[in-house]
Design an enzyme around this catalytic site. Structure first.
Site, short mmCIF file in Angstrom:
data_model
loop_
_atom_site.label_atom_id
_atom_site.label_comp_id
_atom_site.label_asym_id
_atom_site.label_seq_id
_atom_site.Cartn_x
_atom_site.Cartn_y
_atom_site.Cartn_z
N GLU A 182 0.82 -1.21 0.00
CA GLU A 182 0.00 0.00 0.00
C GLU A 182 0.86 1.26 0.00
O GLU A 182 0.47 2.28 -0.58
CB GLU A 182 -0.96 -0.05 1.18
N GLU A 216 -3.73 -9.66 3.92
CA GLU A 216 -4.52 -9.39 5.13
C GLU A 216 -5.64 -10.40 5.36
O GLU A 216 -5.97 -10.72 6.51
CB GLU A 216 -5.11 -7.97 5.05
#
Length: 256
Positions: free
Chosen positions: A110, A130
């Protein structure tokens, strides 16, 4: 702080932000996020600094947020203005280049997605794992990834949590350049130097128009483009660029 090294160099106009917590695979803590945001604030406020490079250690870029903070119910690895790592939501005028060695996964991917340009060593890996821990990629990955690579592939990354090597990320257009392992920072500095040969305000306006106008309807995009040109035309560097071209000499940029 020791876990975030900030190396501004006004002579080259390049600043390096280095995540330096190798014992935790450069997992971001709240203190690190604050330090990264402070470094970006310094760059944005210094007319002698034109490009930022963000990097990790020799073997790892960033493994995401510190899960110990998440498990403790105190996920502070973000700032109010910058979001995760003080960077993913940070409004900037100046280009940010990511220099990636080793894993850049979860929040590391990210950070890459929040950067303007990316150079990676051929041993780098990317991914959004995740879902393996009943989490979401909540720092922009779930909507930014599909803007950089084909949406079907982005969906695969998000739902499987699989990791992808640098070669595949380059093939998909996620990163700009793949270099031999260990050379990412050097190559990122060279890329930053090529940017810094140009007029810094022209670079900043070009970046802004690319980010803002790419997704606008055509008439609005033209309006934003014209507005940026008018703003640039009022700067000293604009007139210096015209004079240097006419006089056949190298320009002297002042970022003003």
């Amino acid at each position: 702080m020791p876990e975030v090294q900030f190396e501004p160099d006004p002579d080259t106009h390049v600043a390096v932000i280095r995540l330096d917590r190798p014992e935790a695979r450069n997992a971001v803590t709240g203190d690190m996020a604050e330090a990264i945001e402070a470094a970006l604030d310094t760059v944005e406020g210094d007319d002698r600094l034109w490009v930022t490079v963000v990097t990790g250690t020799d073997d790892v870029f960033c493994s995401g947020g510190d899960l110990r903070e998440v498990a403790a119910g105190d996920p502070r690895m973000r700032t109010r203005r910058g979001g995760f790592a003080g960077i993913v939501r940070r409004e900037r005028r100046k280009p940010l280049v990511a220099a990636v060695e080793g894993p850049a996964v979860g929040g590391g991917t990210e950070i890459v997605l929040a950067s303007d340009l990316v150079v990676a060593g051929d041993g780098a890996t990317f991914g959004l794992p995740e879902v393996r821990n009943s989490l979401l990629a909540a720092a922009g990955g779930l909507f930014r990834l599909g803007r950089h690579i084909p949406p079907t592939v982005a969906m695969q990354w998000a739902l499987t949590g699989d990791y992808f090597p640098a070669a595949r990320a380059y093939e998909l257009g996620l990163i700009n350049e793949v270099v031999p392992a260990g050379d990412a920072l050097r190559a990122a500095r060279e890329l930053a130097a090529r940017i810094c040969r140009n007029a810094p305000l022209a670079v900043q306006h070009s970046r802004a128009v690319m980010l803002e106008a790419t997704w606008l309807p055509e008439d609005e995009a033209w309006r934003r483009n014209t507005e940026a040109m008018r703003e640039l035309g009022r700067t000293a560097d604009f007139h210096e660029g015209m004079a240097a071209a006419a006089e056949k000499r190298p320009p002297k940029w002042t970022a003003s």
